[in-house]
Design an enzyme around this catalytic site. Sequence first.
Site, PDB file in Angstrom:
ATOM      1  N   HIS A 156       1.015  -1.236  -0.057  1.00 36.90           N
ATOM      2  CA  HIS A 156      -0.068  -0.021   0.276  1.00 36.90           C
ATOM      3  C   HIS A 156       0.862   1.096  -0.101  1.00 36.90           C
ATOM      4  O   HIS A 156       1.851   1.199   0.777  1.00 36.90           O
ATOM      5  CB  HIS A 156      -1.000   0.005   1.113  1.00 36.90           C
ATOM      6  CG  HIS A 156      -2.110   0.905   1.138  1.00 36.90           C
ATOM      7  ND1 HIS A 156      -1.782   2.281   1.433  1.00 36.90           N
ATOM      8  CD2 HIS A 156      -3.164   0.469   0.515  1.00 36.90           C
ATOM      9  CE1 HIS A 156      -3.501   2.739   0.914  1.00 36.90           C
ATOM     10  NE2 HIS A 156      -4.054   1.743   0.646  1.00 36.90           N
ATOM     11  N   ASP A 208      -8.034  -5.295  -0.032  1.00 39.92           N
ATOM     12  CA  ASP A 208      -8.431  -6.108  -1.089  1.00 39.92           C
ATOM     13  C   ASP A 208      -8.240  -7.828  -1.154  1.00 39.92           C
ATOM     14  O   ASP A 208      -8.808  -8.452  -1.878  1.00 39.92           O
ATOM     15  CB  ASP A 208      -7.936  -5.489  -2.629  1.00 39.92           C
ATOM     16  CG  ASP A 208      -8.279  -4.208  -2.697  1.00 39.92           C
ATOM     17  OD1 ASP A 208      -9.398  -3.866  -2.749  1.00 39.92           O
ATOM     18  OD2 ASP A 208      -7.424  -3.134  -2.769  1.00 39.92           O
TER      19      ASP A 208
HETATM   20  N1  COA Z   1       4.126  -7.825  -4.974  1.00 42.95           N
HETATM   21  C1  COA Z   1       5.593  -7.856  -5.175  1.00 42.95           C
HETATM   22  N2  COA Z   1       6.316  -6.707  -4.854  1.00 42.95           N
HETATM   23  C2  COA Z   1       5.826  -5.354  -4.493  1.00 42.95           C
HETATM   24  C3  COA Z   1       4.250  -5.375  -4.328  1.00 42.95           C
HETATM   25  C4  COA Z   1       3.648  -6.435  -4.514  1.00 42.95           C
HETATM   26  N3  COA Z   1       2.264  -6.690  -4.275  1.00 42.95           N
HETATM   27  N4  COA Z   1       3.984  -4.128  -4.161  1.00 42.95           N
HETATM   28  C5  COA Z   1       5.318  -3.412  -4.122  1.00 42.95           C
HETATM   29  N5  COA Z   1       6.084  -4.314  -4.406  1.00 42.95           N
HETATM   30  C6  COA Z   1       7.521  -4.001  -4.397  1.00 42.95           C
HETATM   31  C7  COA Z   1       7.870  -3.051  -5.641  1.00 42.95           C
HETATM   32  O1  COA Z   1       8.477  -3.914  -6.788  1.00 42.95           O
HETATM   33  C8  COA Z   1       9.161  -2.275  -5.246  1.00 42.95           C
HETATM   34  O2  COA Z   1      10.278  -3.235  -5.159  1.00 42.95           O
HETATM   35  P1  COA Z   1      11.710  -2.373  -5.365  1.00 42.95           P
HETATM   36  O3  COA Z   1      11.885  -1.272  -4.141  1.00 42.95           O
HETATM   37  O4  COA Z   1      12.622  -3.753  -5.190  1.00 42.95           O
HETATM   38  O5  COA Z   1      11.665  -1.645  -6.845  1.00 42.95           O
HETATM   39  C9  COA Z   1       8.630  -2.119  -3.594  1.00 42.95           C
HETATM   40  O6  COA Z   1       8.090  -3.080  -3.251  1.00 42.95           O
HETATM   41  C10 COA Z   1       8.039  -0.753  -3.323  1.00 42.95           C
HETATM   42  O7  COA Z   1       6.948  -0.792  -3.938  1.00 42.95           O
HETATM   43  P2  COA Z   1       6.381   0.524  -4.719  1.00 42.95           P
HETATM   44  O8  COA Z   1       5.878   0.213  -6.148  1.00 42.95           O
HETATM   45  O9  COA Z   1       7.272   1.595  -4.901  1.00 42.95           O
HETATM   46  O10 COA Z   1       4.940   1.137  -4.025  1.00 42.95           O
HETATM   47  P3  COA Z   1       3.900   1.986  -4.257  1.00 42.95           P
HETATM   48  O11 COA Z   1       3.817   2.676  -3.264  1.00 42.95           O
HETATM   49  O12 COA Z   1       4.348   2.940  -5.630  1.00 42.95           O
HETATM   50  O13 COA Z   1       2.743   1.024  -4.857  1.00 42.95           O
HETATM   51  C11 COA Z   1       0.961  -0.282  -4.689  1.00 42.95           C
HETATM   52  C12 COA Z   1       1.866   0.606  -3.863  1.00 42.95           C
HETATM   53  C13 COA Z   1      -0.407  -0.601  -3.737  1.00 42.95           C
HETATM   54  C14 COA Z   1       0.415   0.134  -6.055  1.00 42.95           C
HETATM   55  C15 COA Z   1       1.720  -1.708  -4.896  1.00 42.95           C
HETATM   56  O14 COA Z   1       2.009  -2.226  -3.750  1.00 42.95           O
HETATM   57  C16 COA Z   1       0.949  -2.705  -5.796  1.00 42.95           C
HETATM   58  O15 COA Z   1       0.947  -2.847  -6.894  1.00 42.95           O
HETATM   59  N6  COA Z   1       0.383  -3.754  -4.728  1.00 42.95           N
HETATM   60  C17 COA Z   1      -0.416  -4.880  -5.556  1.00 42.95           C
HETATM   61  C18 COA Z   1      -1.672  -4.152  -6.280  1.00 42.95           C
HETATM   62  C19 COA Z   1      -2.796  -4.033  -4.954  1.00 42.95           C
HETATM   63  O16 COA Z   1      -3.090  -4.723  -4.141  1.00 42.95           O
HETATM   64  N7  COA Z   1      -3.305  -2.608  -5.041  1.00 42.95           N
HETATM   65  C20 COA Z   1      -4.441  -2.346  -4.046  1.00 42.95           C
HETATM   66  C21 COA Z   1      -3.930  -1.064  -2.953  1.00 42.95           C
HETATM   67  S1  COA Z   1      -5.217  -1.029  -1.924  1.00 42.95           S
END
Ligand code: COA
Length: 431
Positions: free
Chosen positions: A308, A365
């Site tokens: 998140h 979710d």
């Molecule tokens: N599975 C695997 N790796 C994940 C991940 C996941 N669900 N969510 C984040 N990561 C990793 C990223 O690849 C990144 O890795 P790195 O530092 O080696 O590059 C790190 O964790 C940080 O993630 P980041 O993408 O910068 O986080 P964000 O704050 O931009 O994105 C989300 C947040 C929610 C979009 C992201 O965690 C995600 O895509 N989750 C899955 C979708 C989801 O459940 N969304 C609902 C939100 S309520």
Amino acid sequence: MSKEAKLELDGKVYSLPTLTGSEGEKAVDVSTLRATTNYITIDDGYGNTGSCASKVTFIDGDQGILRYRGIPIEELAEKSTFVETAYLIIYGELPNAVELKRFSDLLGTHQFLHEDMKYHFEGFPTGAHPMAILSSMINAASCFDEGLMKWQWGKMKQFDVYVAKLISQVRTIAAYSYRKSHGLPLIYPKQNYKYTENFLHMLFSMPYEDFQLKPEVVKALDLIFLLHADHEQNCSTSTVRMVASSQANLFASCAAGVCALWGPLHGGANQAVLEMLADIHNSGDDGSKFITASKDKNSGKKLMGFGHRVYKNHDPRATIIKKACDDVLAKLHITDPLLDIAKKLEEAALKDSYFVERKLYPNVDFYSGIIMRAIGIPVEMFTVIFAIGRMPGWIANYKEIMDEPKSRIYRPRQIYTGKTVNHYVDLEARK
Ligand code: COA
């Protein structure tokens, strides 16, 4: 007196005021930065940018705290209902008995769509995604209402009626969009049913037989709506505020919120979680191969329902919904192999250094999809359910920006990185 921040640029020192929120949140106010320095700020993904001051919802992502108008989500989940919480979020206080009755009555009075809207539903092909239908039809509803067509920003005497219309009709439109996408006859809402009962009725009854409402199913769905009711300045709420800032009407602004919510990184994640669990199940994996793949950036896989932008400890909604999920499955005597896989994934991820180091925990979710599957809601409706739930939050944010005398159109800037001046070449002369 609030502190000042000092910024040194090109040999000059500028003072910038700071702000402190009611929960001690701190901000440097850069509103005058461009005018005084000719610099702007860049903040990819807005991770450090406060786009507004708001009184609606407080989140402390490090502590896993979520409060609507100051009331902890845990208390509301235990004691309130979606309709009461919607009132709280929009109007700022819990309603007394008279106010609650008036609000519920307004929802009941305005739950019917204009009959001619049925022809619009007919124009969508069977199999159309209900989120596409939902956003289109919320916007189309404006065309059937003179007040929305002649919207007067901040001067709508009947704003409360439009609030009730939107909360009530979004549920009717959502149910119709499901019926339409499955080629089923449309079912009208019943006056004697409460909000969530009516949604289930419109979704699952047939003209010759009413759907049998089970209290545990109604309660679980009402809780899902309540847990989604607001979440401060997320992607869809910021979209609503952005559109609202142009003084577009309430329905048009919230229709834009539906589009923003649709994506798999936002509201679409609940559908993505279920699809992920089904794929894992169908491939014969118990989740362990998938966990490995989700850590590999080249695999194109993510552990959906984990991580998140704000919560870096735990998502308090996930804790509540996990318990509700166990309860509803036990009461309905359902065993679900996908739930077993979800539990294995959760257990493995919480011990895995990749997820621990990145502070990736289950979000709301992760479990909401399993509840919705257990109560028979089709997967393509999951994000629609989220949209119904989020409507009070979008409306409260709309109202906040409308009631703010100094609000002005949202218009971010950019750093241009394209070509410098580049002249037009006639077609014949182009290579
Ligand atoms: N599975 C695997 N790796 C994940 C991940 C996941 N669900 N969510 C984040 N990561 C990793 C990223 O690849 C990144 O890795 P790195 O530092 O080696 O590059 C790190 O964790 C940080 O993630 P980041 O993408 O910068 O986080 P964000 O704050 O931009 O994105 C989300 C947040 C929610 C979009 C992201 O965690 C995600 O895509 N989750 C899955 C979708 C989801 O459940 N969304 C609902 C939100 S309520």
